[in-house]
Design a protein around this motif. Structure first.
Motif, PDB file in Angstrom:
ATOM      1  N   ASP A 543       2.486  16.579  -3.832  1.00 46.73           N
ATOM      2  CA  ASP A 543       3.547  16.146  -2.921  1.00 46.73           C
ATOM      3  C   ASP A 543       3.532  14.651  -2.647  1.00 46.73           C
ATOM      4  N   GLY A 544       2.462  13.975  -2.952  1.00 47.34           N
ATOM      5  CA  GLY A 544       2.359  12.560  -2.635  1.00 47.34           C
ATOM      6  C   GLY A 544       0.911  12.171  -2.428  1.00 47.34           C
ATOM      7  N   ALA A 545       0.694  11.199  -1.569  1.00 49.41           N
ATOM      8  CA  ALA A 545      -0.662  10.724  -1.322  1.00 49.41           C
ATOM      9  C   ALA A 545      -0.802  10.319   0.133  1.00 49.41           C
ATOM     10  N   THR A 546      -2.034  10.405   0.616  1.00 47.57           N
ATOM     11  CA  THR A 546      -2.358   9.978   1.967  1.00 47.57           C
ATOM     12  C   THR A 546      -3.194   8.708   1.883  1.00 47.57           C
ATOM     13  N   PHE A 547      -2.847   7.741   2.720  1.00 49.17           N
ATOM     14  CA  PHE A 547      -3.531   6.457   2.749  1.00 49.17           C
ATOM     15  C   PHE A 547      -4.165   6.243   4.116  1.00 49.17           C
ATOM     16  N   LEU A 548      -5.319   5.577   4.102  1.00 46.13           N
ATOM     17  CA  LEU A 548      -5.979   5.170   5.343  1.00 46.13           C
ATOM     18  C   LEU A 548      -5.684   3.702   5.578  1.00 46.13           C
ATOM     19  N   LEU A 549      -5.082   3.394   6.735  1.00 48.55           N
ATOM     20  CA  LEU A 549      -4.764   2.029   7.088  1.00 48.55           C
ATOM     21  C   LEU A 549      -5.980   1.340   7.705  1.00 48.55           C
ATOM     22  N   ALA A 550      -6.016   0.029   7.618  1.00 45.56           N
ATOM     23  CA  ALA A 550      -7.110  -0.729   8.235  1.00 45.56           C
ATOM     24  C   ALA A 550      -7.179  -0.464   9.733  1.00 45.56           C
ATOM     25  N   SER A 551      -6.056  -0.119  10.349  1.00 49.49           N
ATOM     26  CA  SER A 551      -6.024   0.169  11.783  1.00 49.49           C
ATOM     27  C   SER A 551      -6.668   1.501  12.126  1.00 49.49           C
ATOM     28  N   GLY A 552      -6.925   2.337  11.111  1.00 49.85           N
ATOM     29  CA  GLY A 552      -7.517   3.643  11.334  1.00 49.85           C
ATOM     30  C   GLY A 552      -6.533   4.785  11.241  1.00 49.85           C
ATOM     31  N   THR A 553      -5.243   4.494  11.180  1.00 47.85           N
ATOM     32  CA  THR A 553      -4.213   5.514  11.055  1.00 47.85           C
ATOM     33  C   THR A 553      -4.141   6.036   9.623  1.00 47.85           C
ATOM     34  N   ARG A 554      -3.808   7.310   9.476  1.00 54.78           N
ATOM     35  CA  ARG A 554      -3.533   7.880   8.154  1.00 54.78           C
ATOM     36  C   ARG A 554      -2.024   8.059   8.017  1.00 54.78           C
ATOM     37  N   ALA A 555      -1.502   7.720   6.856  1.00 58.85           N
ATOM     38  CA  ALA A 555      -0.062   7.837   6.620  1.00 58.85           C
ATOM     39  C   ALA A 555       0.171   8.289   5.186  1.00 58.85           C
ATOM     40  N   ALA A 556       1.285   8.962   4.977  1.00 59.61           N
ATOM     41  CA  ALA A 556       1.574   9.562   3.668  1.00 59.61           C
ATOM     42  C   ALA A 556       2.796   8.929   3.032  1.00 59.61           C
ATOM     43  N   VAL A 557       2.867   9.044   1.701  1.00 54.64           N
ATOM     44  CA  VAL A 557       4.002   8.517   0.954  1.00 54.64           C
ATOM     45  C   VAL A 557       4.248   9.401  -0.261  1.00 54.64           C
ATOM     46  N   ARG A 558       5.500   9.492  -0.664  1.00 54.22           N
ATOM     47  CA  ARG A 558       5.867  10.180  -1.907  1.00 54.22           C
ATOM     48  C   ARG A 558       6.314   9.137  -2.925  1.00 54.22           C
ATOM     49  N   GLY A 559       6.550   9.582  -4.144  1.00 58.35           N
ATOM     50  CA  GLY A 559       7.099   8.708  -5.164  1.00 58.35           C
ATOM     51  C   GLY A 559       6.050   7.907  -5.897  1.00 58.35           C
ATOM     52  N   ALA A 560       6.516   6.829  -6.540  1.00 60.41           N
ATOM     53  CA  ALA A 560       5.642   6.048  -7.415  1.00 60.41           C
ATOM     54  C   ALA A 560       4.493   5.400  -6.660  1.00 60.41           C
ATOM     55  N   LEU A 561       4.711   5.043  -5.412  1.00 63.26           N
ATOM     56  CA  LEU A 561       3.653   4.377  -4.651  1.00 63.26           C
ATOM     57  C   LEU A 561       2.451   5.293  -4.419  1.00 63.26           C
ATOM     58  N   ALA A 562       2.650   6.597  -4.550  1.00 64.88           N
ATOM     59  CA  ALA A 562       1.529   7.523  -4.369  1.00 64.88           C
ATOM     60  C   ALA A 562       0.460   7.322  -5.440  1.00 64.88           C
ATOM     61  N   GLY A 563       0.827   6.712  -6.557  1.00 62.67           N
ATOM     62  CA  GLY A 563      -0.150   6.487  -7.623  1.00 62.67           C
ATOM     63  C   GLY A 563      -0.903   5.178  -7.497  1.00 62.67           C
ATOM     64  N   THR A 564      -0.647   4.427  -6.437  1.00 62.50           N
ATOM     65  CA  THR A 564      -1.295   3.131  -6.243  1.00 62.50           C
ATOM     66  C   THR A 564      -2.524   3.293  -5.355  1.00 62.50           C
ATOM     67  N   GLU A 565      -3.610   2.599  -5.681  1.00 55.52           N
ATOM     68  CA  GLU A 565      -4.816   2.730  -4.862  1.00 55.52           C
ATOM     69  C   GLU A 565      -4.706   1.944  -3.568  1.00 55.52           C
ATOM     70  N   TRP A 566      -4.096   0.754  -3.624  1.00 56.74           N
ATOM     71  CA  TRP A 566      -3.976  -0.097  -2.442  1.00 56.74           C
ATOM     72  C   TRP A 566      -2.498  -0.348  -2.145  1.00 56.74           C
ATOM     73  N   LEU A 567      -2.159  -0.365  -0.849  1.00 55.44           N
ATOM     74  CA  LEU A 567      -0.802  -0.666  -0.411  1.00 55.44           C
ATOM     75  C   LEU A 567      -0.828  -1.683   0.723  1.00 55.44           C
ATOM     76  N   ALA A 568       0.211  -2.515   0.749  1.00 56.96           N
ATOM     77  CA  ALA A 568       0.503  -3.336   1.922  1.00 56.96           C
ATOM     78  C   ALA A 568       1.744  -2.726   2.563  1.00 56.96           C
ATOM     79  N   ILE A 569       1.609  -2.215   3.776  1.00 55.66           N
ATOM     80  CA  ILE A 569       2.664  -1.426   4.405  1.00 55.66           C
ATOM     81  C   ILE A 569       3.424  -2.293   5.407  1.00 55.66           C
TER      82      ILE A 569
END
Length: 848
Positions: A543-569
């Motif tokens: 369904d997508g991927a879950t990311f851990l933010l530096a702030s400590g929050t977890r957030a999810a995304v679908r699509g191509a960005l789910a295949g990226t290890e690092w994100l700037a949100i």
């Protein structure tokens, strides 16, 4: 001579507020600060500025909450004055200015005036300021009231007028006036035309995890098309105004109405439209033009008058800024429209005569909506406001007369952000870098990304990314890089507005020389703006991927960005649903990032330290390198004593005393001490959880050291630790006051079961075979005779036969019935007819 050229009689001809001009003049004669309240469309925004100009030679500045309102008000005043726009009445908004040097009245947005005041705190050449639409309680408007109040303390010639359609006038008057002399209030009341209210609730939900549902947009469009057709048959000259929460919904509803309602000119009105399209809607239509259906955001709620409207269709949804401190998120959320705003919307239908409002909810949902909107200062992100106040010299609003103070939690979060950006010093004062950020007309985070990003990726790419994020543009599939590529090749209104914003941002970027960068570097710019939202993937599914933010929050995304290890949100919001079940948030816009870029953007969040924790009954430690909550590397090692102690203390705070392994001896001693403390008080110690935790560094200190050194929790001697709490010399009497065991007449020493320390109503219990107590008349008492022992008298098989704390009464009464029932069941055991004379025994008859 003051008032050059403004003819108030001509300008006010046909305006209801002309009847209040004398009242305003009288109030200004008595005070340099005045509060005015009048319904929308009465003409106060048109008449008050030239009235003030007639009393002075300087310029009159009028603030509006929105650019379209500032432009519209300036054009209307210039038209009524019969002069070209900008000659005597003009405007200045972000990205556009129509003003000559000799213009007397200037309409601006509140943000424009705030930034101007940082350059010119005394407002040289300005003799009056009008703050319009105060009732909306926009953050920038509230700040202006505070700053202008301070300017007036230095300039007693500056006139200040606060105006609104609906206003807590007395409260504002107290803020604008002196402590003992509130500003005078001028209230203009106009008899209301009749309003017919109708209700058209949808059969399906209005909102889901993605926002406004498609089904609800269909419903609003159907209701509008049907009602507009009915209205046109009875009043061909009437127009319809439809309120939606945001630009996206405006476009969706308008598209649906165009398919369903032939013969109507369907227009959109929202902040993303080009100025000429906004102005065309506000100017109205010619008699020969087809009737209009205007779909708008809250833009037309009170600050704009759209002529010709006799029917309002209200979705009863609004979009407001909200800050989520728990997740470190902020942004726009869609909620039920407050009732006061719904009333404002409905009033647009009765501007020129009787009208109708159709609300797309039922009466119960309408009644359940908030009575009025929260002030933006209470719910919005305060970073920009805090920087402006720091530059003004009033960190946190100190010393300013504000309608509401900045909330402490929101202010603390904003100051933490500004500190990370290097915008303020340790005392909250603006740094040189902070003052540079404040001059850029965008959020301080984006200003930082622009200034620091230009040398890294080049001025143009930095400006493009900042303009995209700051322009509230739609980001498909949450991918900012893809959205940027699409904008570069597009020609529509969004692309044109974005292009203008890029050019404006480029004026503030430093010369970076020949820097070569591509869309792969978009994330580097985003990370500079929001370092606390740098994120690393922690889980991936179909369904997508879950990311851990530096702030400590977890957030999810679908699509191509789910295949990226690092994100700037750039944008993350609360949500529910399958893809966010373990995160509670969804990523709305982001860009791919490398670890190297993440470390560079979030250098102030980078830590390298030993982290120890107490888990599984012992202390373990690792050396961890982190960006905020994100672990970059982790290596196990042995904790030193101080680090181990800290881990044990944290565990005690988080888990309480249950983190320890309590042997039976320690439990028993603690219960005995609890009884004595409850019955005798001091000096017997309080052994409740709270008391023991508060004093842990004393009675438990050797055990904490042992745990810190690696001793498992199961090997601690907690009974020995508790004995450190015993008072001396009273401790010598512990076994007399609360003995471990009680000797019964048979000679057996039975363990006393003391009650739990957190159960003050329970009693100490002795469970003993009935035959062992023959002849025992006086019930033993503990704690210096204060607490009688409760006896559980047992059968030979150990089952309870009686419960009593009065042995004498038991032998004299209930025993006879117990004997009758039990002697046949247990014939080998003594059941004497006279228990007083029988010898107590723990054996059968034969052994006895």
């Amino acid at each position: 001579m003051p008032g050059r050229g403004f003819d108030l009689a001509r300008i006010g001809d046909g305006l209801s507020f002309a009847d209040a001009v004398d009242d305003v003049t009288t109030a200004l004669d008595a005070s340099r600060a005045v509060v005015i309240t009048a319904p929308p469309g009465t003409g106060k925004t048109t008449l008050v500025p030239p009235l003030l100009a007639s009393r002075t030679d300087g310029r009159v500045i009028v603030t509006q909450p929105r650019r379209v309102a500032a432009r519209a008000a300036a054009r209307r005043l210039a038209a009524l004055d019969g002069t070209p726009l900008g000659t005597r009445a003009g405007f200045t908004v972000r990205g556009e200015r129509r003003m000559s040097d000799g213009a007397r009245v200037e309409f601006v947005t509140a943000g424009v005036l705030l930034r101007r005041m940082l350059q010119d705190p005394g407002l040289e050449g300005v003799d009056a300021v009008v703050i319009d639409e105060v009732h909306e309680r926009a953050l920038e408007t509230d700040l202006l009231i505070g700053l202008l109040g301070e300017v007036r303390e230095l300039r007693d010639d500056l006139m200040l007028v606060a105006m609104s359609a609906t206003l807590d006038a007395d409260r504002i008057a107290r803020v604008l006036g002196a402590d003992d002399a509130p500003a005078p209030v001028v209230e203009h009341v106009v008899p209301a035309f009749p309003l017919t209210e109708r209700w058209a609730p949808a059969s399906s939900p209005r909102l889901d995890e993605r926002g406004v549902t498609r089904a609800f947009l269909d419903h609003v469009a159907r209701v509008t098309a049907s009602a507009a057709a009915d209205l046109h048959r009875s009043d061909p000259a009437a127009d319809v105004l439809v309120f939606a929460p945001g630009a996206r919904e405006v476009t969706g509803i308008a598209h649906r109405i165009r398919d369903a309602a032939r013969g109507f000119d369907v227009r959109e009105l929202h902040g993303r439209l080009p100025a000429r399209e906004q102005d065309a809607v506000i100017r109205g239509r010619r008699p020969e033009d087809p009737p209009r259906i205007i779909v708008t955001t809250s833009l037309a709620e009170s600050s704009l008058t759209v002529p010709g409207v006799r029917l309002v269709v209200d979705s009863c949804l609004s979009r407001h800024p909200r800050r989520d401190a728990a997740r470190g998120m902020s942004g726009l959320v869609t909620t039920s429209t407050p009732r006061s705003s719904s009333i404002q919307r409905a009033g647009r239908a009765t501007r020129q005569g009787s009208g109708t409002v159709i609300r797309c909810v039922d009466e119960r949902a309408y009644a359940a909506a908030p009575s009025r909107p929260d002030p933006e200062i209470a719910v919005a992100d305060l970073t920009d406001a805090a920087l402006l106040l720091a530059c003004w010299g009033s960190p946190g609003g100190a010393g300013l007369r504000l309608i509401d103070p900045l909330p402490a939690d929101g202010l603390a979060e904003a100051l933490e952000t500004l500190t990370g950006l290097g915008a303020i010093d340790d005392e909250g004062r603006a740094t040189a870098h902070g003052r540079a950020l404040a001059q850029i007309p965008t959020d301080p985070r984006l200003a930082r990304a622009l200034l620091d990003g230009a040398p890294l990726v080049g001025p143009r790419l930095a400006a493009e990314v900042v303009a995209l994020i700051g322009g509230d543009l739609r980001v498909g599939d949450a991918d900012i890089a893809d959205a940027l590529i699409a904008l570069r090749g597009r020609r529509g209104p969004d692309a044109q507005r974005w292009s203008r914003d890029v050019d404006r941002m480029l004026r503030f970027t430093p010369d970076a020389g020949a820097v070569r960068a591509g869309v792969d570097d978009v994330g580097a710019v985003v990370a500079l703006a929001f370092p606390e939202r740098i994120a690393r993937r922690v889980d991936r599914s179909a369904d997508g991927a879950t990311f851990l933010l530096a702030s400590g929050t977890r957030a999810a995304v679908r699509g191509a960005l789910a295949g990226t290890e690092w994100l700037a949100i750039a944008d993350v919001a609360r949500a529910t649903g399958r893809v966010t079940a373990d995160s509670g948030a969804i990523i709305r816009s982001a860009a791919a990032l490398t670890e190297e870029q993440a470390i560079r953007a979030a250098a102030h969040l980078l830590t390298d330290r030993v982290e120890a924790e107490f888990a599984g009954g012992r202390v373990t430690a690792r050396r961890e390198r982190r960006i905020g909550a994100i672990v970059l590397s982790s290596v196990p090692l042995r904790a030193d004593r101080d680090t181990g102690r800290d881990a044990v203390r944290r565990a005690l705070q988080d888990q309480g005393l249950n983190m320890l392994v309590w042997p039976e001896a320690a439990i028993d001693l603690r219960r005995r001490l609890a009884l004595l403390h409850r019955e005798l008080g001091a000096p017997w110690p309080d052994v409740s959880d709270a008391a023991l935790l508060a004093a842990a560094d004393g009675w438990l200190a050797p055990e904490i050291d042992a745990l810190a050194s690696g001793t498992p929790a199961g090997r601690l001697q907690l009974a020995r630790a508790l004995r450190r709490l015993l008072p001396w010399p009273e401790a010598a009497h512990l076994d007399d006051l609360a003995p471990e065991r009680l000797e019964v007449p048979s000679g057996s020493r039975i363990r006393i079961a003391y009650p739990p320390w957190d159960d003050p109503g329970a009693r100490p219990v002795v469970a003993v075979k009935l035959q062992e107590c023959f002849g025992w008349a006086e019930t033993p008492r503990l704690a210096d005779g204060r607490v009688p022992v409760l006896f559980h008298l047992l059968s030979p098989a150990g089952r309870p036969l009686a419960v009593t704390d009065d042995l004498a009464s038991f032998w004299s009464g209930p025993y006879a019935q117990v004997r009758a029932e039990m002697r046949g069941r247990y014939p080998k055991h003594p059941w004497p007819e006279d228990p007083w004379q029988a010898a107590p025994t723990r054996h059968t008859k034969r052994r006895s």
